[in-house]
Design a protein around this motif. Structure first.
Motif, PDB file in Angstrom:
ATOM      1  N   UNK A   1      24.004  66.439  33.519  1.00 51.44           N
ATOM      2  CA  UNK A   1      24.545  67.751  33.190  1.00 51.44           C
ATOM      3  C   UNK A   1      25.028  68.427  34.468  1.00 51.44           C
ATOM      4  N   UNK A   2      26.145  69.069  34.346  1.00 50.77           N
ATOM      5  CA  UNK A   2      26.756  69.673  35.509  1.00 50.77           C
ATOM      6  C   UNK A   2      26.687  71.191  35.376  1.00 50.77           C
ATOM      7  N   UNK A   3      26.477  71.926  36.493  1.00 48.44           N
ATOM      8  CA  UNK A   3      26.485  73.388  36.458  1.00 48.44           C
ATOM      9  C   UNK A   3      27.447  73.893  37.524  1.00 48.44           C
ATOM     10  N   UNK A   4      28.086  75.073  37.309  1.00 45.83           N
ATOM     11  CA  UNK A   4      29.032  75.635  38.257  1.00 45.83           C
ATOM     12  C   UNK A   4      30.457  75.163  38.011  1.00 45.83           C
ATOM     13  N   UNK A   5      31.336  75.521  38.949  1.00 46.92           N
ATOM     14  CA  UNK A   5      32.755  75.197  38.841  1.00 46.92           C
ATOM     15  C   UNK A   5      33.146  74.211  39.921  1.00 46.92           C
ATOM     16  N   UNK A   6      34.125  73.429  39.624  1.00 47.16           N
ATOM     17  CA  UNK A   6      34.625  72.510  40.651  1.00 47.16           C
ATOM     18  C   UNK A   6      35.553  73.280  41.572  1.00 47.16           C
ATOM     19  N   UNK A   7      35.849  72.710  42.697  1.00 48.09           N
ATOM     20  CA  UNK A   7      36.743  73.333  43.664  1.00 48.09           C
ATOM     21  C   UNK A   7      38.133  73.531  43.081  1.00 48.09           C
ATOM     22  N   UNK A   8      38.614  72.625  42.277  1.00 43.11           N
ATOM     23  CA  UNK A   8      39.927  72.738  41.644  1.00 43.11           C
ATOM     24  C   UNK A   8      39.954  73.925  40.697  1.00 43.11           C
ATOM     25  N   UNK A   9      38.886  74.109  39.933  1.00 47.03           N
ATOM     26  CA  UNK A   9      38.822  75.238  38.993  1.00 47.03           C
ATOM     27  C   UNK A   9      38.797  76.570  39.734  1.00 47.03           C
ATOM     28  N   UNK A  10      38.065  76.644  40.848  1.00 46.50           N
ATOM     29  CA  UNK A  10      37.990  77.883  41.630  1.00 46.50           C
ATOM     30  C   UNK A  10      39.357  78.204  42.234  1.00 46.50           C
ATOM     31  N   UNK A  11      40.021  77.203  42.785  1.00 48.27           N
ATOM     32  CA  UNK A  11      41.345  77.415  43.384  1.00 48.27           C
ATOM     33  C   UNK A  11      42.349  77.849  42.315  1.00 48.27           C
ATOM     34  N   UNK A  12      42.292  77.250  41.143  1.00 48.31           N
ATOM     35  CA  UNK A  12      43.197  77.631  40.054  1.00 48.31           C
ATOM     36  C   UNK A  12      42.935  79.070  39.622  1.00 48.31           C
ATOM     37  N   UNK A  13      41.676  79.457  39.514  1.00 56.13           N
ATOM     38  CA  UNK A  13      41.332  80.833  39.125  1.00 56.13           C
ATOM     39  C   UNK A  13      41.806  81.828  40.183  1.00 56.13           C
ATOM     40  N   UNK A  14      41.612  81.511  41.468  1.00 58.35           N
ATOM     41  CA  UNK A  14      42.066  82.403  42.532  1.00 58.35           C
ATOM     42  C   UNK A  14      43.593  82.532  42.545  1.00 58.35           C
ATOM     43  N   UNK A  15      44.285  81.438  42.267  1.00 57.25           N
ATOM     44  CA  UNK A  15      45.747  81.494  42.213  1.00 57.25           C
ATOM     45  C   UNK A  15      46.216  82.404  41.088  1.00 57.25           C
ATOM     46  N   UNK A  16      45.576  82.307  39.933  1.00 58.05           N
ATOM     47  CA  UNK A  16      45.945  83.171  38.796  1.00 58.05           C
ATOM     48  C   UNK A  16      45.657  84.629  39.120  1.00 58.05           C
ATOM     49  N   UNK A  17      44.506  84.937  39.702  1.00 62.38           N
ATOM     50  CA  UNK A  17      44.165  86.315  40.081  1.00 62.38           C
ATOM     51  C   UNK A  17      45.168  86.825  41.121  1.00 62.38           C
ATOM     52  N   UNK A  18      45.545  85.981  42.087  1.00 62.02           N
ATOM     53  CA  UNK A  18      46.519  86.371  43.097  1.00 62.02           C
ATOM     54  C   UNK A  18      47.873  86.712  42.496  1.00 62.02           C
ATOM     55  N   UNK A  19      48.316  85.919  41.524  1.00 59.82           N
ATOM     56  CA  UNK A  19      49.590  86.205  40.847  1.00 59.82           C
ATOM     57  C   UNK A  19      49.536  87.519  40.078  1.00 59.82           C
ATOM     58  N   UNK A  20      48.427  87.760  39.404  1.00 58.78           N
ATOM     59  CA  UNK A  20      48.269  89.014  38.653  1.00 58.78           C
ATOM     60  C   UNK A  20      48.298  90.205  39.610  1.00 58.78           C
ATOM     61  N   UNK A  21      47.579  90.130  40.727  1.00 55.36           N
ATOM     62  CA  UNK A  21      47.558  91.226  41.701  1.00 55.36           C
ATOM     63  C   UNK A  21      48.937  91.441  42.337  1.00 55.36           C
ATOM     64  N   UNK A  22      49.653  90.363  42.640  1.00 52.94           N
ATOM     65  CA  UNK A  22      50.996  90.491  43.207  1.00 52.94           C
ATOM     66  C   UNK A  22      51.937  91.175  42.224  1.00 52.94           C
ATOM     67  N   UNK A  23      51.852  90.814  40.959  1.00 47.37           N
ATOM     68  CA  UNK A  23      52.685  91.458  39.934  1.00 47.37           C
ATOM     69  C   UNK A  23      52.341  92.931  39.794  1.00 47.37           C
ATOM     70  N   UNK A  24      51.056  93.259  39.856  1.00 50.24           N
ATOM     71  CA  UNK A  24      50.639  94.667  39.770  1.00 50.24           C
ATOM     72  C   UNK A  24      51.178  95.461  40.960  1.00 50.24           C
ATOM     73  N   UNK A  25      51.155  94.861  42.149  1.00 52.10           N
ATOM     74  CA  UNK A  25      51.672  95.541  43.342  1.00 52.10           C
ATOM     75  C   UNK A  25      53.171  95.793  43.221  1.00 52.10           C
ATOM     76  N   UNK A  26      53.900  94.818  42.710  1.00 52.02           N
ATOM     77  CA  UNK A  26      55.349  94.971  42.532  1.00 52.02           C
ATOM     78  C   UNK A  26      55.653  96.079  41.536  1.00 52.02           C
TER      79      UNK A  26
END
Length: 196
Positions: A1-26
């Motif tokens: 059984x695995x717990x937590x997120x993989x590095x790929x999942x964390x990077x993907x989530x941060x990229x999505x949050x970054x895009x949302x914040x950039x759009x909000x700033x614009x």
């Protein structure tokens, strides 16, 4: 059984949050820029309307015979001299002190609209009605001898008067710089009929 997120999942989530914040700033920057632009345009409209109202009220209280300065179009003047009609005594009009409204150059290419009473005399009074009037009327290009803006006048200033009978046409332009240093202009033409 695995717990937590993989590095790929964390990077993907941060990229999505970054895009949302950039759009909000614009969106925020565009909205605030539009708001500042709207405030500047409202300020121009207010200055144009207030100055035009003052000129109109001043000229409405005079008679055709008391107005000196404006020629017929396509010529114009950037001043008008007049005396207001105060009433009648023994059938003859009684006039007030001599007054004038004129465009006066200031720093750069802009100028002022100045109202004066008893010009050149010891009792002279002078009030600046607008500090944002350019040397040329909207879309007019310098002294080239042509009617660049198609309003029937040649090379007219930011404040121009023409007269035909008891009618005085007023041409007024105001301008201001926005936060980027770009020039914003507004103009209006109005006809006053002398009532006295």
């Amino acid at each position: 059984a695995r717990s937590g997120f993989t590095l790929v999942e964390v990077v993907a989530a941060l990229a999505i949050v970054g895009l949302v914040l950039a759009n909000m700033a614009i969106v925020t920057r565009t909205g605030s820029s539009a708001a500042r632009s709207g405030v500047l345009q409202a300020s121009l409209d207010d200055e144009l309307d207030l100055t035009l109202d003052r000129i109109t009220l001043a000229l409405m209280g005079t008679s055709e015979d008391e107005i000196v300065g404006p020629p017929m179009a396509p010529a114009y003047s950037d001043y008008v001299h007049y005396s207001r009609t105060l009433g009648y005594e023994d059938g003859a009009p009684v006039t007030g002190d001599p007054e004038s409204i004129a465009w006066e150059p200031a720093t750069g290419l802009s100028g002022h609209v100045v109202w004066a009473v008893n010009g050149g005399e010891e009792a002279e009074r002078e009030i600046t009605w607008s500090r944002a009037v350019p040397a040329e009327f909207l879309a007019e290009i310098g002294s080239n001898g042509e009617d660049d803006n198609g309003n029937g006048l040649l090379d007219e200033h930011g404040l121009a008067f023409t007269k035909e009978g008891d009618r005085v046409d007023i041409y007024l332009t105001v301008e201001k710089l926005d936060e980027n240093g770009d020039l914003a202009q507004d103009a209006e033409t109005f006809t006053v009929t002398c009532r006295n």
